[in-house]
Design a protein around this motif. Sequence first.
Motif, mmCIF file in Angstrom:
data_model
loop_
_atom_site.group_PDB
_atom_site.id
_atom_site.type_symbol
_atom_site.label_atom_id
_atom_site.label_comp_id
_atom_site.label_asym_id
_atom_site.label_seq_id
_atom_site.Cartn_x
_atom_site.Cartn_y
_atom_site.Cartn_z
ATOM 1 N N GLN A 127 84.817 -29.116 -68.420
ATOM 2 C CA GLN A 127 85.571 -28.723 -69.591
ATOM 3 C C GLN A 127 85.263 -27.083 -70.016
ATOM 4 O O GLN A 127 86.081 -26.135 -70.294
ATOM 5 N N LEU A 128 83.933 -26.955 -70.158
ATOM 6 C CA LEU A 128 83.411 -25.684 -70.565
ATOM 7 C C LEU A 128 83.558 -24.327 -69.743
ATOM 8 O O LEU A 128 83.845 -23.415 -69.856
ATOM 9 N N ILE A 129 83.221 -24.836 -68.376
ATOM 10 C CA ILE A 129 82.989 -23.650 -67.262
ATOM 11 C C ILE A 129 83.898 -23.952 -66.043
ATOM 12 O O ILE A 129 84.200 -23.160 -65.283
ATOM 13 N N GLY A 130 84.716 -25.157 -65.989
ATOM 14 C CA GLY A 130 85.686 -25.289 -64.996
ATOM 15 C C GLY A 130 85.024 -25.559 -63.631
ATOM 16 O O GLY A 130 85.802 -25.463 -62.776
ATOM 17 N N VAL A 131 83.731 -25.892 -63.704
ATOM 18 C CA VAL A 131 83.069 -26.036 -62.538
ATOM 19 C C VAL A 131 82.571 -27.658 -62.414
ATOM 20 O O VAL A 131 81.707 -27.967 -63.189
ATOM 21 N N PRO A 132 82.809 -28.376 -61.414
ATOM 22 C CA PRO A 132 82.184 -29.640 -61.415
ATOM 23 C C PRO A 132 80.813 -29.873 -61.230
ATOM 24 O O PRO A 132 80.173 -30.351 -60.266
ATOM 25 N N PHE A 133 79.886 -29.495 -62.042
ATOM 26 C CA PHE A 133 78.537 -29.385 -61.972
ATOM 27 C C PHE A 133 78.065 -30.676 -62.901
ATOM 28 O O PHE A 133 78.571 -31.209 -64.090
ATOM 29 N N GLU A 239 88.491 -18.372 -59.172
ATOM 30 C CA GLU A 239 88.223 -18.467 -60.806
ATOM 31 C C GLU A 239 86.766 -18.216 -60.944
ATOM 32 O O GLU A 239 86.191 -18.838 -60.227
ATOM 33 N N LYS A 240 86.451 -17.340 -61.654
ATOM 34 C CA LYS A 240 84.886 -16.918 -61.694
ATOM 35 C C LYS A 240 84.365 -16.811 -63.055
ATOM 36 O O LYS A 240 85.063 -16.506 -63.919
ATOM 37 N N VAL A 241 83.153 -17.650 -63.077
ATOM 38 C CA VAL A 241 82.506 -17.632 -64.467
ATOM 39 C C VAL A 241 81.372 -16.582 -64.159
ATOM 40 O O VAL A 241 80.377 -16.736 -63.111
ATOM 41 N N SER A 242 80.931 -15.530 -64.733
ATOM 42 C CA SER A 242 79.887 -14.418 -64.651
ATOM 43 C C SER A 242 79.030 -14.392 -65.691
ATOM 44 O O SER A 242 79.585 -14.287 -66.856
ATOM 45 N N ILE A 243 77.939 -14.286 -65.881
ATOM 46 C CA ILE A 243 76.791 -14.071 -66.842
ATOM 47 C C ILE A 243 76.059 -12.871 -66.380
ATOM 48 O O ILE A 243 75.334 -12.958 -65.399
ATOM 49 N N ARG A 244 75.770 -12.043 -67.313
ATOM 50 C CA ARG A 244 75.128 -11.045 -67.378
ATOM 51 C C ARG A 244 73.974 -11.028 -68.413
ATOM 52 O O ARG A 244 74.177 -10.921 -69.512
ATOM 53 N N TYR A 245 72.688 -11.184 -67.995
ATOM 54 C CA TYR A 245 71.694 -11.459 -68.935
ATOM 55 C C TYR A 245 71.337 -10.239 -69.331
ATOM 56 O O TYR A 245 70.803 -9.440 -68.946
ATOM 57 N N ARG A 246 70.821 -10.333 -70.908
ATOM 58 C CA ARG A 246 70.339 -9.139 -71.568
ATOM 59 C C ARG A 246 68.769 -9.578 -72.028
ATOM 60 O O ARG A 246 67.899 -8.768 -72.167
ATOM 61 N N SER A 247 68.519 -10.798 -72.348
ATOM 62 C CA SER A 247 67.267 -11.292 -72.617
ATOM 63 C C SER A 247 66.970 -12.879 -72.007
ATOM 64 O O SER A 247 67.784 -13.696 -72.288
ATOM 65 N N GLN A 248 65.890 -12.569 -71.525
ATOM 66 C CA GLN A 248 65.370 -14.209 -70.776
ATOM 67 C C GLN A 248 64.027 -14.458 -71.176
ATOM 68 O O GLN A 248 63.130 -13.407 -71.227
ATOM 69 N N ILE A 249 63.785 -15.588 -71.594
ATOM 70 C CA ILE A 249 62.395 -15.786 -72.010
ATOM 71 C C ILE A 249 62.167 -17.172 -71.397
ATOM 72 O O ILE A 249 62.404 -18.399 -71.901
ATOM 73 N N PRO A 250 61.167 -17.177 -70.227
ATOM 74 C CA PRO A 250 60.703 -18.341 -69.656
ATOM 75 C C PRO A 250 59.910 -19.231 -70.511
ATOM 76 O O PRO A 250 59.133 -18.576 -71.213
#
Length: 327
Positions: A127-133, A239-250
Amino acid sequence: MRTLRTLSCLAWLVLAVGTPACHLRSVEAPYAADAAPSAAQLLAAATPRISALQVSSAKVRVGRAPAGNLMFLAQKPGRFSGQVQIAGRELVSLAFHEQGYALRNVAADGLATGFYAGPPADCAIRQLIGVPFAASELIALVLGGAPLIAGPYEIVEQHWDRRTGHEVLRLRSTSAEQELRFAWVAGAWWVAGSTLWLRNGSAALTRVWTLRHEELRPVGTTVLPASTWVSRPNGRRDEKVSIRYRSQIPEPILDDASSPAESDDAGWEDEDTAASDEADTGAEPDPEASADGPTPEPTRPLAPAKIPPQFILDGAGLSPRGDLCRR
């Protein structure tokens, strides 16, 4: 006129390729002709090498909708909490863990405003991203890995793609095929993308989704993409969902999630208590019981693991809507 036509052709070529001009050149493999990585090495690299990731700022776009601000926290194997905002205001929030899920829809289209919650289910992700994960697949993706088809499967192809600079591995099972792409970064192989096809009754393949991790670079002690996108067929266009990261903390510091919840021991006896009780009664021990050794103690039921509060959502300010996945 010829110059204008040439410029037009060059512009069309750039748009058609959709990637920087470096993809027009050939990329040599980072290994000798007889030293390609084994399929086992590549499959191991498909598993994320960190256990958790915090993204406090990212840009996300779903289809043609306006870009939103995304923040999320993910932890293997299946815990996630994320929120999308527009102009600083909550649009939709989703959290899930091994005991259930919760979704706050404040202003997202396609779903009634309200609070949804229920036992573990993957439909909230769709429902959130439209991809069957599934939950574990989404976690693998956002931690820099890729979902893998269920086994058993066979390796049907492996080659170096000189155009993209990727090592490509193709898997086949009775019901699906998957292509995995790997990039050589910082002296190791990392997932750069994947595509999944399902096989129908006529043995034809239908693409389900494609994902790409782009601009892989070191972040702390690991390697993560600067952007990730997932596309799926939707009619005549993707249909595309794209994410561009600005901050990542492993490996962010989380509350303890592995220790079981504290429980009351009333009603359970340890050896000292049992011995004391027997001595108090003055009863003789049962010879038949002692002949076969001590009576085994009953197995204690395992208490559910504690869920860190970061993965808990409440429905404050929203009408309860029940279980989104069982309507």
